[in-house]
Enzyme design. Structure first.
Site, short mmCIF file in Angstrom:
data_model
loop_
_atom_site.label_atom_id
_atom_site.label_comp_id
_atom_site.label_asym_id
_atom_site.label_seq_id
_atom_site.Cartn_x
_atom_site.Cartn_y
_atom_site.Cartn_z
N LYS A 188 -12.23 0.80 -5.23
CA LYS A 188 -10.97 0.15 -5.63
C LYS A 188 -9.96 0.19 -4.49
CE LYS A 188 -7.79 2.68 -8.02
NZ LYS A 188 -6.45 2.71 -7.39
N ASN A 189 -9.84 1.36 -3.85
CA ASN A 189 -8.79 1.50 -2.84
C ASN A 189 -9.15 0.86 -1.50
OD1 ASN A 189 -7.26 2.70 -4.76
ND2 ASN A 189 -7.57 4.79 -4.06
N ARG A 225 1.49 -0.52 -7.92
CA ARG A 225 2.14 -0.21 -6.64
C ARG A 225 1.45 -0.87 -5.45
NH1 ARG A 225 5.88 3.31 -5.78
NH2 ARG A 225 5.05 3.50 -3.67
N CYS A 278 6.16 6.25 -10.23
CA CYS A 278 5.17 6.11 -11.30
C CYS A 278 4.84 7.51 -11.80
CB CYS A 278 3.93 5.38 -10.81
SG CYS A 278 2.95 6.32 -9.67
N ARG A 301 6.96 8.19 -4.97
CA ARG A 301 6.24 7.26 -4.12
C ARG A 301 7.13 6.23 -3.41
NH1 ARG A 301 0.83 5.63 -7.34
NH2 ARG A 301 -0.08 5.42 -5.28
N PRO A 302 7.97 6.68 -2.49
CA PRO A 302 8.82 5.73 -1.76
C PRO A 302 8.02 4.84 -0.81
CG PRO A 302 9.06 7.94 -0.86
CD PRO A 302 8.15 8.07 -2.04
N ILE A 303 8.70 3.85 -0.20
CA ILE A 303 8.01 2.95 0.73
C ILE A 303 8.70 2.98 2.10
CG2 ILE A 303 6.94 1.32 -0.89
CD1 ILE A 303 9.56 -0.41 -0.36
N ASP A 304 9.45 4.06 2.35
CA ASP A 304 10.21 4.14 3.61
C ASP A 304 9.32 4.02 4.85
OD1 ASP A 304 9.29 6.65 2.52
OD2 ASP A 304 10.30 7.68 4.15
N LEU A 305 8.12 4.57 4.81
CA LEU A 305 7.24 4.53 5.99
C LEU A 305 6.71 3.12 6.25
CD1 LEU A 305 5.37 7.90 5.33
CD2 LEU A 305 7.18 7.48 7.01
N ASP A 364 -7.05 12.41 -5.48
CA ASP A 364 -7.64 11.59 -6.54
C ASP A 364 -8.81 12.29 -7.24
OD1 ASP A 364 -5.81 9.66 -5.94
OD2 ASP A 364 -7.20 8.38 -4.82
N ARG A 409 -8.05 0.66 -14.92
CA ARG A 409 -7.50 0.21 -13.62
C ARG A 409 -8.46 0.55 -12.49
NH1 ARG A 409 -2.74 3.18 -12.25
NH2 ARG A 409 -3.23 2.08 -10.36
N1 EPU Z 1 4.99 8.39 0.90
C1 EPU Z 1 6.26 8.43 1.40
N2 EPU Z 1 6.74 7.28 1.99
C2 EPU Z 1 5.98 6.14 2.09
C3 EPU Z 1 4.68 6.15 1.58
C4 EPU Z 1 4.19 7.29 0.98
O1 EPU Z 1 6.96 9.42 1.32
O2 EPU Z 1 6.49 5.15 2.63
C5 EPU Z 1 4.45 9.61 0.23
C6 EPU Z 1 4.16 9.35 -1.25
O3 EPU Z 1 5.30 9.49 -2.05
C7 EPU Z 1 3.10 10.40 -1.55
C8 EPU Z 1 2.35 10.53 -0.21
O4 EPU Z 1 3.20 9.95 0.78
O5 EPU Z 1 3.70 11.61 -1.88
C9 EPU Z 1 1.01 9.84 -0.20
O6 EPU Z 1 1.15 8.44 -0.46
P1 EPU Z 1 0.25 7.35 0.19
O7 EPU Z 1 1.12 6.27 0.73
O8 EPU Z 1 -0.74 7.98 1.11
O9 EPU Z 1 -0.53 6.82 -1.08
P2 EPU Z 1 -0.66 5.32 -1.57
O10 EPU Z 1 -1.01 4.42 -0.45
O11 EPU Z 1 0.50 4.98 -2.44
C10 EPU Z 1 -3.22 5.56 -1.98
C11 EPU Z 1 -4.17 5.35 -3.12
C12 EPU Z 1 -3.94 6.43 -4.16
C13 EPU Z 1 -4.19 7.79 -3.51
C14 EPU Z 1 -3.28 7.96 -2.28
C15 EPU Z 1 -3.53 9.24 -1.52
C16 EPU Z 1 -4.47 2.96 -3.08
C17 EPU Z 1 -4.25 1.65 -3.74
N3 EPU Z 1 -3.94 4.03 -3.69
O12 EPU Z 1 -1.92 5.48 -2.52
O13 EPU Z 1 -4.89 6.21 -5.18
O14 EPU Z 1 -3.92 8.82 -4.43
O15 EPU Z 1 -3.48 6.85 -1.38
O16 EPU Z 1 -4.85 9.33 -1.12
O17 EPU Z 1 -5.12 3.05 -2.06
C18 EPU Z 1 -5.83 6.44 -7.32
O18 EPU Z 1 -6.76 5.72 -6.91
O19 EPU Z 1 -5.84 7.05 -8.41
C19 EPU Z 1 -4.62 6.56 -6.49
C20 EPU Z 1 -3.46 6.98 -6.94
#
Ligand code: EPU
Length: 420
Positions: free
Chosen positions: A22-23, A94, A118, A123-127, A307, A399
């Protein structure tokens, strides 16, 4: 409302086939926006999240064809017109935010609803936004939306404070067609990042180092349409490994890349599970032996995956002795603890740490899938609980798991879905 009913106790036996990740497929589908030619994705997992991102592409006026006969997804993005898709659809998942990088790369503009938090964290998007800005984009945030404009994206060096999976993917996608070279430092190393880069490189991109902490992207002029098969879903495979372990069963899993599952396999070995006969992407998991408690800390890859944390907690809740799980990736990913406690588990939470004292048995009751992986954990606990476990809110499970109850039933579990 649909529910999953699980009746314990049955040892799992037999074989299970794992679907594509999925990811991986979600960013790969988003990346098709970069190329105005037809792309075919083979072995596409028919999941709720895949349906959502396909609907999103439809909203943008892309041609998306899903064949449930051979699980082939054909996408043609040449006619994209809309630049600000329906906010409701974006907020549903997301990962929708992954279309931002490709959209600004191809069109220099995109407006999306801010994703918000969620169940598992803020889960911010600042990065993601930091990356776009360093590539030369202007970012405006207001009224619940983020609007990104860029006349031209120019390569830059981008250091991520945390190796975010989504930010790494979005920045890769934004920079494949940028002018010059982009370097992402402290990039996420997850196998799905490697898969996205493989897909893009096959289309004509020039990406080096994906799957490692430093990724170099040399901008190219254009990409071409291809056919691609994503990697296997390591989290689905890991969930079935725990299925064998928790039921004292023995199963063969087809569709495993042992390397991708190294952190999970090593932890399960420490716990007493035996793995053998790894060949041709298949592995035998023998969970019949005695189990020992283990300590786990979730970390970005190649650390133990967040996960798999909930599923592991299900297993450890019935392993004699004390296990400790520390969640470092998401700040609120212990929602399943209350549900496991309802089933009789003895778990205490202290901040980001859960202390699990194994109990001799769990008892079936009504529980909820509080998120996707928590839902999988409820099924696993239901497999060994005395009596019947009734799992609600199973849309979370749909999902990310393809026909989960059918796959468990084929392994001998007493599990079915009802519409109540
Ligand atoms: N984070 C920030 N700023 C950002 C982005 C992330 O602070 O701009 C923080 C998040 O708040 C979190 C941490 O960084 O605490 C990790 O987030 P990341 O961005 O790595 O995760 P993601 O891309 O939102 C993906 C998977 C998740 C999986 C995580 C970690 C997808 C679609 N989703 O999420 O999958 O848990 O990486 O490996 O690829 C799942 O499949 O159940 C799931 C939640």
């Amino acid at each position: 409302m649909e529910k999953i009913i699980v009746k314990g106790v049955n040892q799992l036996r037999g074989e299970v086939n794992i679907s594509s990740a999925k990811n991986s497929i979600l960013p790969i589908i988003a990346a098709t926006i970069l190329c105005p030619e037809r792309v075919v994705i083979n072995n596409a997992p028919m999941l709720e999240d895949v349906e959502v991102i396909c609907k999103l592409l439809n909203e943008l006026n892309c041609d998306v064809n899903i064949s449930s006969i051979n699980n082939k997804l054909t996408i043609d993005t040449k006619n994209i017109t809309s630049m600000d898709p329906d906010a409701q659809l974006i907020r549903k998942m997301r990962a929708s935010f992954l279309i931002m990088g490709p959209m600004i790369s191809r069109f220099g503009y995109c407006k999306l609803s801010l994703p918000g938090g969620c169940n598992i964290g803020s889960r911010p998007i600042d990065l993601h936004l930091k990356g776009f800005k360093l590539l030369g984009a202007d970012i405006m945030i207001g009224h619940g939306f983020v609007e990104v404009k860029a006349k031209k994206l120019i390569g830059n060096t981008i250091y991520l404070d945390f190796p975010s999976v989504g930010a790494t993917e979005n920045i890769i996608m934004a920079s494949v067609l940028a002018e010059g070279t982009t370097i992402i430092e402290n990039a996420a190393e997850e196998p799905e990042i490697w898969d996205l880069a493989q897909f893009l490189n096959k289309m004509g991109a020039d990406i080096e180092g994906a799957g490692l902490g430093k990724i170099t992207i040399h901008g190219v002029k254009s990409l071409k349409g291809i056919s691609y098969t994503p990697i296997y879903d390591r989290i689905e495979a890991g969930t079935f490994m725990i299925g064998a372990a928790i039921t004292n069963g023995k199963i063969k899993i087809n569709g495993v890349n042992e390397e991708h599952l190294r952190p999970v396999i090593e932890k399960l070995k420490e716990c007493g599970v035996v793995f053998s006969d790894y060949k041709n992407n298949s592995i035998i998991v023998d969970g019949t032996g005695e189990k020992k408690p283990v300590d786990i800390k979730t970390l970005p890859y190649p650390g133990f995956p967040t996960d798999m944390q909930a599923q592991m907690m299900s297993l450890l809740s019935i392993v004699d002795g004390v296990s400790v799980i520390t969640e470092t990736v998401f700040e609120n990913r212990f929602m399943h603890v209350a549900e496991l406690q309802r089933m009789g588990a003895n778990i205490k939470i202290d901040g980001r740490t859960a202390i699990i004292e194994g109990v001799p048995k769990l008892t079936g009751c009504q529980v909820k899938a509080t998120d996707l992986r928590a839902g999988a954990a409820m099924i696993l606990s239901g497999l060994i609980a005395e009596g019947q476990t009734e799992i609600g809110d199973i849309y979370h499970i749909d999902r990310g798991y393809v026909q989960i109850e059918k796959k468990f039933r084929n392994l001998g579990a007493d599990i079915y879905r009802i519409d109540s």
